[in-house]
Design a protein around this motif. Structure first.
Motif, PDB file in Angstrom:
ATOM      1  N   GLY A   8      35.517  46.129  34.067  1.00  0.00           N
ATOM      2  CA  GLY A   8      36.433  44.997  33.941  1.00  0.00           C
ATOM      3  C   GLY A   8      35.888  43.649  34.345  1.00  0.00           C
ATOM      4  N   GLY A   9      34.672  43.581  34.828  1.00  0.00           N
ATOM      5  CA  GLY A   9      34.128  42.284  35.201  1.00  0.00           C
ATOM      6  C   GLY A   9      33.854  41.421  33.987  1.00  0.00           C
ATOM      7  N   PHE A  37      34.964  45.692  47.607  1.00  0.00           N
ATOM      8  CA  PHE A  37      34.099  44.777  48.331  1.00  0.00           C
ATOM      9  C   PHE A  37      33.461  43.841  47.313  1.00  0.00           C
ATOM     10  CE2 PHE A  37      33.721  46.540  52.656  1.00  0.00           C
ATOM     11  CZ  PHE A  37      34.377  47.743  52.483  1.00  0.00           C
ATOM     12  N   ARG A  38      32.965  42.734  47.798  1.00  0.00           N
ATOM     13  CA  ARG A  38      32.219  41.840  46.921  1.00  0.00           C
ATOM     14  C   ARG A  38      31.022  41.289  47.679  1.00  0.00           C
ATOM     15  NH1 ARG A  38      36.548  36.828  46.223  1.00  0.00           N
ATOM     16  NH2 ARG A  38      36.377  35.972  48.352  1.00  0.00           N
ATOM     17  N   ALA A  92      31.083  36.840  42.316  1.00  0.00           N
ATOM     18  CA  ALA A  92      30.363  37.829  43.117  1.00  0.00           C
ATOM     19  C   ALA A  92      30.206  39.104  42.310  1.00  0.00           C
ATOM     20  CB  ALA A  92      31.111  38.137  44.407  1.00  0.00           C
ATOM     21  N   MET A  93      29.395  40.003  42.841  1.00  0.00           N
ATOM     22  CA  MET A  93      29.367  41.373  42.348  1.00  0.00           C
ATOM     23  C   MET A  93      30.452  42.122  43.104  1.00  0.00           C
ATOM     24  SD  MET A  93      27.821  43.441  40.257  1.00  0.00           S
ATOM     25  CE  MET A  93      26.107  42.960  39.985  1.00  0.00           C
ATOM     26  N   GLY A 123      28.904  48.559  40.761  1.00  0.00           N
ATOM     27  CA  GLY A 123      29.291  47.162  40.828  1.00  0.00           C
ATOM     28  C   GLY A 123      29.560  46.575  39.461  1.00  0.00           C
ATOM     29  N   THR A 124      30.414  45.568  39.442  1.00  0.00           N
ATOM     30  CA  THR A 124      30.703  44.839  38.216  1.00  0.00           C
ATOM     31  C   THR A 124      30.740  43.351  38.549  1.00  0.00           C
ATOM     32  OG1 THR A 124      32.233  44.662  36.332  1.00  0.00           O
ATOM     33  CG2 THR A 124      33.236  45.074  38.473  1.00  0.00           C
ATOM     34  N   GLN A 125      30.084  42.551  37.746  1.00  0.00           N
ATOM     35  CA  GLN A 125      29.930  41.124  38.037  1.00  0.00           C
ATOM     36  C   GLN A 125      31.160  40.342  37.578  1.00  0.00           C
ATOM     37  OE1 GLN A 125      27.401  39.470  39.668  1.00  0.00           O
ATOM     38  NE2 GLN A 125      28.563  37.569  39.428  1.00  0.00           N
TER      39      GLN A 125
END
Length: 130
Positions: A8-9, A37-38, A92-93, A123-125
């Protein structure tokens, strides 16, 4: 073992909204908590939001309170992070994390330490432009 996959980033404009999803697989019956978290370049990983999967209790960092909302769908073993009124400083990531054991000290304490979580996604950016 629990496996985590975020989605979804993307890149959006300030003020817009985005929803991230966190799908868990594997031994999902043991997940007690999920958190987001980011991390920005050259900064420490920051806890953003956490949810207790059974009771639905939530906690948010002050920086996102009132703008972000964490939720879960236990039937789908999925958690979501609805992000509204996004700001450039939200860039953020974003990582989803799960904990498969109880935690007695509350969601605030849990969110202070990424080491409390034992399953992490890749992670997603999220990039927010002004």
């Amino acid at each position: 073992q629990v496996r985590i996959q975020e989605a979804g980033g993307g890149s959006i404009q300030a003020g817009e909204s985005l929803i991230l999803s966190c799908a868990a697989s594997g031994n999902t019956g043991r997940i007690y908590y999920i958190a987001w978290f980011r991390q920005q370049p050259d900064k420490a990983r920051e806890g953003v939001a956490a949810i207790y999967m059974s009771g639905g209790n939530t906690y948010y960092a002050d920086s996102v309170k009132g703008r972000f909302s964490i939720s879960r769908d236990n039937a789908k073993n999925t958690a979501y992070l609805q992000m509204n009124s996004l700001k450039p400083e939200d860039t953020a990531m974003y990582y989803c994390a799960a904990r498969d054991r109880p935690y007695a000290l509350g969601l605030y304490s849990l969110l202070q330490g990424f080491h409390y979580f034992n399953a992490w996604g890749q992670g997603t950016q999220v990039t927010v432009s002004s």
